[in-house]
Write a protein that holds these residues in place. Structure first.
Motif, PDB file in Angstrom:
ATOM      1  N   ASP A 112      -3.660   6.130  -4.140  1.00  0.00           N
ATOM      2  CA  ASP A 112      -4.036   5.003  -3.293  1.00  0.00           C
ATOM      3  C   ASP A 112      -2.873   4.016  -3.319  1.00  0.00           C
ATOM      4  O   ASP A 112      -2.040   4.036  -4.235  1.00  0.00           O
TER       5      ASP A 112
ATOM      6  N   ASP B 110      -0.556   0.984  -4.087  1.00  0.00           N
ATOM      7  CA  ASP B 110      -0.369   0.126  -5.265  1.00  0.00           C
ATOM      8  C   ASP B 110      -1.172   0.608  -6.475  1.00  0.00           C
ATOM      9  O   ASP B 110      -1.668  -0.201  -7.262  1.00  0.00           O
TER      10      ASP B 110
ATOM     11  N   PRO C 276       5.366  -3.124   3.369  1.00  0.00           N
ATOM     12  CA  PRO C 276       4.114  -3.888   3.299  1.00  0.00           C
ATOM     13  C   PRO C 276       3.564  -4.291   4.665  1.00  0.00           C
ATOM     14  O   PRO C 276       2.347  -4.369   4.844  1.00  0.00           O
ATOM     15  N   ALA C 277       4.440  -4.503   5.631  1.00  0.00           N
ATOM     16  CA  ALA C 277       3.989  -4.904   6.965  1.00  0.00           C
ATOM     17  C   ALA C 277       3.193  -3.787   7.648  1.00  0.00           C
ATOM     18  O   ALA C 277       2.355  -4.052   8.506  1.00  0.00           O
ATOM     19  N   LYS C 278       3.441  -2.547   7.255  1.00  0.00           N
ATOM     20  CA  LYS C 278       2.753  -1.413   7.869  1.00  0.00           C
ATOM     21  C   LYS C 278       1.644  -0.825   6.986  1.00  0.00           C
ATOM     22  O   LYS C 278       0.959   0.097   7.393  1.00  0.00           O
ATOM     23  N   CYS C 279       1.501  -1.361   5.780  1.00  0.00           N
ATOM     24  CA  CYS C 279       0.543  -0.786   4.823  1.00  0.00           C
ATOM     25  C   CYS C 279      -0.365  -1.860   4.231  1.00  0.00           C
ATOM     26  O   CYS C 279      -0.676  -1.825   3.033  1.00  0.00           O
ATOM     27  N   ASN C 280      -0.780  -2.808   5.043  1.00  0.00           N
ATOM     28  CA  ASN C 280      -1.708  -3.864   4.594  1.00  0.00           C
ATOM     29  C   ASN C 280      -1.244  -4.565   3.321  1.00  0.00           C
ATOM     30  O   ASN C 280      -2.031  -4.857   2.435  1.00  0.00           O
ATOM     31  N   GLY C 281       0.055  -4.800   3.208  1.00  0.00           N
ATOM     32  CA  GLY C 281       0.611  -5.528   2.076  1.00  0.00           C
ATOM     33  C   GLY C 281       0.982  -4.666   0.885  1.00  0.00           C
ATOM     34  O   GLY C 281       1.593  -5.154  -0.071  1.00  0.00           O
ATOM     35  N   ALA C 282       0.628  -3.387   0.889  1.00  0.00           N
ATOM     36  CA  ALA C 282       0.949  -2.503  -0.236  1.00  0.00           C
ATOM     37  C   ALA C 282       2.453  -2.261  -0.297  1.00  0.00           C
ATOM     38  O   ALA C 282       3.127  -2.186   0.731  1.00  0.00           O
ATOM     39  N   THR C 283       2.969  -2.127  -1.508  1.00  0.00           N
ATOM     40  CA  THR C 283       4.413  -1.964  -1.681  1.00  0.00           C
ATOM     41  C   THR C 283       4.821  -0.590  -2.216  1.00  0.00           C
ATOM     42  O   THR C 283       5.993  -0.237  -2.149  1.00  0.00           O
TER      43      THR C 283
END
Length: 161
Positions: A32, A34, A83-90
């Motif tokens: 999942d 992060d 993050p812009a394409k993954c709801n903030g996830a890095t």
């Protein structure tokens, strides 16, 4: 080596039983966002993971199976995300290693999912080694053992069809 079949959802337990007929650890193919990779060390744990995917309306459930008897080099590869394409996830992790057996369950049809089992061959791993040196030398794997495990799982998959 690979095989895909549509099977009754009730038969998934037969596949999982075949996987754990020898000591094995199943990993989420991709973690999942992060998060660390989830691992399933027992038949019951993997069945619960698959049931969660089905109940959670996932489109698929994908796992990488590692057999300690296959030796080799398994690692959780960290992948950076935008993050812009993954709801903030890095980041997320992916299970990586030449001799991992892939179990992919397409859950678009929840009553009769498409199940695919696949594994790299030694020849393919050697051909791609220079491209992916982080996977380390394919000769670290006991390929006859990997193939034996994959053939057993595929044989059960064929019987379930």
């Amino acid at each position: 080596m690979q095989r895909a079949e549509e099977i009754e959802v009730s038969k998934i337990g037969d596949i999982v039983s075949a996987i754990f007929s020898e000591p094995a650890v199943a990993y989420q193919d991709y973690s999942d966002f992060d998060s660390e990779l989830k691992q399933y060390k027992t038949q019951e744990a993997l069945l619960n993971g698959i049931s969660s995917a089905i109940d959670g309306n996932a489109h698929s459930a994908n796992f990488s199976i590692y057999y300690p008897g296959a030796k080799g080099y398994f690692f959780a590869e960290r992948k950076s995300l935008n993050p812009a394409k993954c709801n903030g996830a890095t980041f997320r992790y992916v299970a990586s290693g030449w001799g991992l057996i892939q179990l992919q369950i397409d859950l678009k049809n929840k009553l009769k999912p498409a199940v695919r089992v696949s594994v790299n061959s030694q020849k393919r791993a050697e051909a791609w080694f220079q491209t992916y040196p982080e996977f380390k030398d394919p000769s670290l794997w006991e390929w006859k053992y990997v193939e034996k495990q994959a053939r057993r799982i595929i044989r059960v998959l064929k019987q379930c069809a």
